[in-house]
Write a protein that holds these residues in place. Structure first.
Motif, PDB file in Angstrom:
ATOM      1  N   GLY A 153       6.083  55.457  43.675  1.00 51.42           N
ATOM      2  CA  GLY A 153       5.793  55.458  45.099  1.00 51.42           C
ATOM      3  C   GLY A 153       6.672  54.459  45.823  1.00 51.42           C
ATOM      4  N   GLU A 154       6.628  54.492  47.146  1.00 45.95           N
ATOM      5  CA  GLU A 154       7.503  53.619  47.939  1.00 45.95           C
ATOM      6  C   GLU A 154       7.247  52.141  47.680  1.00 45.95           C
ATOM      7  N   SER A 155       5.997  51.723  47.654  1.00 45.27           N
ATOM      8  CA  SER A 155       5.702  50.304  47.441  1.00 45.27           C
ATOM      9  C   SER A 155       6.156  49.843  46.058  1.00 45.27           C
ATOM     10  N   GLN A 156       5.993  50.705  45.058  1.00 39.94           N
ATOM     11  CA  GLN A 156       6.451  50.367  43.710  1.00 39.94           C
ATOM     12  C   GLN A 156       7.973  50.262  43.663  1.00 39.94           C
ATOM     13  N   ARG A 157       8.636  51.157  44.349  1.00 36.96           N
ATOM     14  CA  ARG A 157      10.099  51.099  44.390  1.00 36.96           C
ATOM     15  C   ARG A 157      10.585  49.810  45.044  1.00 36.96           C
ATOM     16  N   VAL A 158       9.992  49.477  46.174  1.00 33.85           N
ATOM     17  CA  VAL A 158      10.409  48.266  46.885  1.00 33.85           C
ATOM     18  C   VAL A 158      10.208  47.037  46.013  1.00 33.85           C
ATOM     19  N   SER A 159       9.071  46.941  45.347  1.00 34.06           N
ATOM     20  CA  SER A 159       8.796  45.794  44.482  1.00 34.06           C
ATOM     21  C   SER A 159       9.814  45.695  43.348  1.00 34.06           C
ATOM     22  N   LEU A 160      10.110  46.824  42.715  1.00 33.02           N
ATOM     23  CA  LEU A 160      11.064  46.839  41.611  1.00 33.02           C
ATOM     24  C   LEU A 160      12.471  46.484  42.084  1.00 33.02           C
ATOM     25  N   LEU A 161      12.895  47.066  43.180  1.00 30.86           N
ATOM     26  CA  LEU A 161      14.242  46.825  43.690  1.00 30.86           C
ATOM     27  C   LEU A 161      14.416  45.372  44.137  1.00 30.86           C
ATOM     28  N   ARG A 162      13.399  44.817  44.770  1.00 26.94           N
ATOM     29  CA  ARG A 162      13.492  43.408  45.191  1.00 26.94           C
ATOM     30  C   ARG A 162      13.601  42.488  43.984  1.00 26.94           C
ATOM     31  N   HIS A 163      12.865  42.800  42.939  1.00 27.30           N
ATOM     32  CA  HIS A 163      12.954  42.000  41.715  1.00 27.30           C
ATOM     33  C   HIS A 163      14.366  42.056  41.140  1.00 27.30           C
ATOM     34  N   GLU A 164      14.958  43.256  41.137  1.00 26.41           N
ATOM     35  CA  GLU A 164      16.319  43.399  40.614  1.00 26.41           C
ATOM     36  C   GLU A 164      17.336  42.695  41.495  1.00 26.41           C
ATOM     37  N   LEU A 165      17.101  42.692  42.793  1.00 27.64           N
ATOM     38  CA  LEU A 165      18.037  42.029  43.692  1.00 27.64           C
ATOM     39  C   LEU A 165      17.995  40.508  43.555  1.00 27.64           C
ATOM     40  N   SER A 166      16.910  39.993  43.054  1.00 29.68           N
ATOM     41  CA  SER A 166      16.805  38.544  42.857  1.00 29.68           C
ATOM     42  C   SER A 166      17.467  38.094  41.564  1.00 29.68           C
ATOM     43  N   ASN A 167      17.890  39.059  40.765  1.00 27.65           N
ATOM     44  CA  ASN A 167      18.483  38.780  39.456  1.00 27.65           C
ATOM     45  C   ASN A 167      19.971  39.095  39.503  1.00 27.65           C
ATOM     46  N   ALA A 168      20.802  38.126  39.144  1.00 28.90           N
ATOM     47  CA  ALA A 168      22.254  38.333  39.182  1.00 28.90           C
ATOM     48  C   ALA A 168      22.744  39.265  38.074  1.00 28.90           C
ATOM     49  N   ARG A 169      21.898  39.545  37.089  1.00 32.24           N
ATOM     50  CA  ARG A 169      22.306  40.395  35.969  1.00 32.24           C
ATOM     51  C   ARG A 169      22.614  41.805  36.459  1.00 32.24           C
ATOM     52  N   PRO A 170      23.783  42.357  36.087  1.00 36.69           N
ATOM     53  CA  PRO A 170      24.099  43.738  36.473  1.00 36.69           C
ATOM     54  C   PRO A 170      23.317  44.732  35.627  1.00 36.69           C
ATOM     55  N   LEU A 171      23.157  45.920  36.151  1.00 43.20           N
ATOM     56  CA  LEU A 171      22.478  47.002  35.430  1.00 43.20           C
ATOM     57  C   LEU A 171      23.466  47.847  34.638  1.00 43.20           C
ATOM     58  N   ALA A 172      24.628  48.095  35.205  1.00 36.69           N
ATOM     59  CA  ALA A 172      25.610  48.982  34.569  1.00 36.69           C
ATOM     60  C   ALA A 172      26.287  48.294  33.384  1.00 36.69           C
ATOM     61  N   SER A 173      26.541  49.065  32.358  1.00 33.04           N
ATOM     62  CA  SER A 173      27.234  48.558  31.166  1.00 33.04           C
ATOM     63  C   SER A 173      28.495  49.385  30.918  1.00 33.04           C
ATOM     64  N   PRO A 174      29.614  48.739  30.591  1.00 34.01           N
ATOM     65  CA  PRO A 174      30.851  49.494  30.291  1.00 34.01           C
ATOM     66  C   PRO A 174      30.749  50.314  29.011  1.00 34.01           C
ATOM     67  N   PHE A 175      29.706  50.072  28.219  1.00 36.39           N
ATOM     68  CA  PHE A 175      29.559  50.764  26.932  1.00 36.39           C
ATOM     69  C   PHE A 175      28.561  51.910  26.993  1.00 36.39           C
ATOM     70  N   ALA A 176      27.941  52.113  28.168  1.00 34.10           N
ATOM     71  CA  ALA A 176      26.949  53.180  28.311  1.00 34.10           C
ATOM     72  C   ALA A 176      27.594  54.425  28.929  1.00 34.10           C
ATOM     73  N   ALA A 177      26.979  55.571  28.689  1.00 35.29           N
ATOM     74  CA  ALA A 177      27.462  56.835  29.256  1.00 35.29           C
ATOM     75  C   ALA A 177      26.633  57.173  30.495  1.00 35.29           C
ATOM     76  N   TYR A 178      27.321  57.537  31.581  1.00 33.33           N
ATOM     77  CA  TYR A 178      26.651  57.866  32.835  1.00 33.33           C
ATOM     78  C   TYR A 178      27.126  59.221  33.339  1.00 33.33           C
TER      79      TYR A 178
END
Length: 549
Positions: free
Chosen positions: A71-96
């Motif tokens: 849901g929207e509130s769950q998305r916002v909470s998750l995205l804000r948590h990720e934005l507070s973390n400098a760690r990237p999500l994408a990996s050069p070794f993963a397939a997209y």
């Protein structure tokens, strides 16, 4: 008098920058005023694409297996948590997927451009079909992946974004929801730091899709109301507002006089800042020569200054009266438009068949002049058709339906005709809306349109729909003359009237030729000269009509 002196002085400065100068100081003055760059670029992508890309990044990274189901509130909470973390999500070794790789590649190129040319080269990323706060947060997640969004530090420094996320509110529903979305957006602590660093936030409002969604009058009124509501939201947040008007060349896509359009903006919504798109044939018409470019830039600059500095044109009492009347007119026009185009029961199959067979929509696709396909999906629904071919097709058939349908119903049903005349005389918004519609009606021709209706294979379908269009046109024509007090169209604009009348005798034979060629092609004649003739006729009619696409 003080305001007038300020306006005159500013226009003099802008004009002097455009005029040739024997000295070398003209370039220096221009650089000091505008910065040492030729142009900035905007990025733009549909929110649904960002949504899918972020969902894949979260899934591959092991953060959230099914982001799209949240849901929207769950998305916002998750995205804000990720934005507070400098760690990237994408990996050069993963397939997209190809889509994810493409979006990341574009943003990496933007980051490289920032490093090479400086942050002014790309300053905004427009999120089209923005419908929630999560749509804007998703973009910032992707910006973080390439180093263009940096989380705030532990010592209290705010988050920063090198590229601004600009929501584009397009449909009638999106425009109505815009104030609530921006209120929620400004309430986020990380957003406050970003906007404080820039001192303003841009919001783009769409004319084309709102028109296709709700018709001409409802679109223009919804845009005005959304602008007014956003002004209060920005004031409460203490953030400067810059509205980006996504206008097209045709009246059905927000076209018309830029000067009148800027002057007609709601009080307090310009504030010295405004962006306006100029598209298609309008660019050549307005900026094809040095003199025309100077004239149009001066007009836009002066209109912006006047809209920013002039006192309100209406008293509070008149604003309330006129707004209430517009609500009534808009509701009536919306009902008539939706009933014709989409049907009361939501089934537009009959109308979409009529539209596609009456107009040269399929033939227009052969021009290969657009950057995107005519429809957003493989569906033939009106909702999925892009606004440019929708408006352009009606213009070719000389109906111009997106620029007037529904208005005649509204004017005819409104009881207080004296109030309408008062609004036309004293309210810049209403006056500009009627002036644009008047131009469109003057360029339309129901006699020619009836011949295009003859292209519809199902005669019962054509006989059921085209008389409604004819009747609506007549109501709009008669209602416009009554409200404006004219005896004929463009009576108050003789120069424009003469220009249109001069071109009409040359357009009519082109229309008749196009109809005959389309008949032959649809009957199975594959002679390449017929296909070429159709494309030439489309180009010629568009050129003669001008702001038609």
């Amino acid at each position: 008098l003080t305001r007038l002196r300020k306006i005159t002085g500013a226009i003099t400065i802008l004009t002097s920058l455009m005029k040739p100068s024997p000295s070398g100081f003209r370039l220096v003055r221009a650089v000091e005023t505008f910065g040492f760059h030729l142009a900035t670029l905007d990025l733009r992508q549909n929110s649904a694409v960002h949504e899918r890309v972020v969902a894949e990044l979260l899934k591959v990274a092991g953060v959230e297996a099914d982001y799209l189901s949240l849901g929207e509130s769950q998305r916002v909470s998750l995205l804000r948590h990720e934005l507070s973390n400098a760690r990237p999500l994408a990996s050069p070794f993963a397939a997209y997927s190809d889509e994810t790789q493409s979006e990341l590649a574009i943003l990496r190129a933007a980051a490289k451009a920032h490093a090479t040319y400086g942050p002014a080269c790309i300053a905004q990323h427009i999120v089209s079909m923005a419908q929630s706060v999560s749509d804007l947060l998703e973009l910032n997640i992707l910006l973080k992946e390439v180093g263009l969004y940096r989380p705030g530090g532990a010592s209290g420094e705010p988050s920063s974004a090198a590229i601004m996320a600009v929501p584009l509110f397009e449909t009638i529903g999106d425009l109505e929801a815009a104030p609530a979305i921006m209120t929620e957006w400004f309430a986020l602590p990380e957003v406050r730091g970003i906007t404080a660093a820039r001192s303003f936030q841009e919001v783009m409002i769409g004319y084309s899709d709102s028109n296709k969604d709700g018709g001409y009058l409802t679109s223009t009124w919804s845009l005005s109301k959304a602008s007014t509501a956003l002004k209060s939201v920005f004031a409460d947040a203490g953030v400067g507002m810059q509205l980006f008007h996504g206008r097209g060349g045709a009246v059905g896509r927000g076209g018309g006089s830029s000067f009148a359009a800027i002057r007609a903006q709601p009080p307090g919504t310009v504030q010295g800042r405004i962006r306006i798109t100029e598209q298609g044939e309008v660019i050549a018409g307005k900026y094809g020569t040095r003199d025309s470019a100077m004239t149009n830039l001066e007009a836009m600059a002066s209109a912006t200054l006047l809209a920013s500095l002039e006192p309100d044109a209406l008293s509070a009492a008149d604003t309330a009266r006129f707004s209430a009347a517009m609500d009534t007119l808009s509701a009536s026009a919306f009902a008539a438009y939706r009933d014709l185009v989409y049907g009361n029961n939501g089934d537009d199959r009959g109308f979409r068949t009529f539209f596609r067979q009456m107009t040269p929509l399929a033939e227009i696709s052969g021009l290969k002049i657009g950057s995107r396909p005519a429809s957003r999906t493989k569906s033939d629904r009106i909702e999925d058709l892009r606004a440019i071919p929708w408006v352009f097709s009606w213009a070719q058939a000389r109906v111009m339906l997106p620029g007037w349908y529904g208005v005649g119903h509204a004017l005819s049903a409104f009881e207080d005709k004296g109030l309408l005349a008062e609004m036309a005389q004293g309210w810049p918004f209403f006056a500009a809306s009627l002036a644009n519609m008047e131009q469109v009606i003057a360029k339309s021709d129901m006699g020619i349109a009836a011949r295009y209706a003859g292209l519809v294979e199902d005669r019962a379908l054509a006989d059921a729909i085209f008389p409604r269009i004819e009747s609506g046109w007549q109501q709009a024509h008669d209602g416009l003359l009554q409200v404006t007090g004219q005896s004929r169209l463009l009576e108050a604009h003789p120069a424009l009237d003469a220009s249109i009348r001069l071109r009409l005798p040359y357009i009519e034979p082109l229309n008749l030729l196009q109809i005959e060629l389309i008949k032959r092609r649809r009957a199975g004649d594959e002679d390449p000269r017929i296909g070429e003739g159709i494309l030439l006729s489309i180009n010629a009619i568009a050129t003669a009509l001008r702001n038609s696409g």
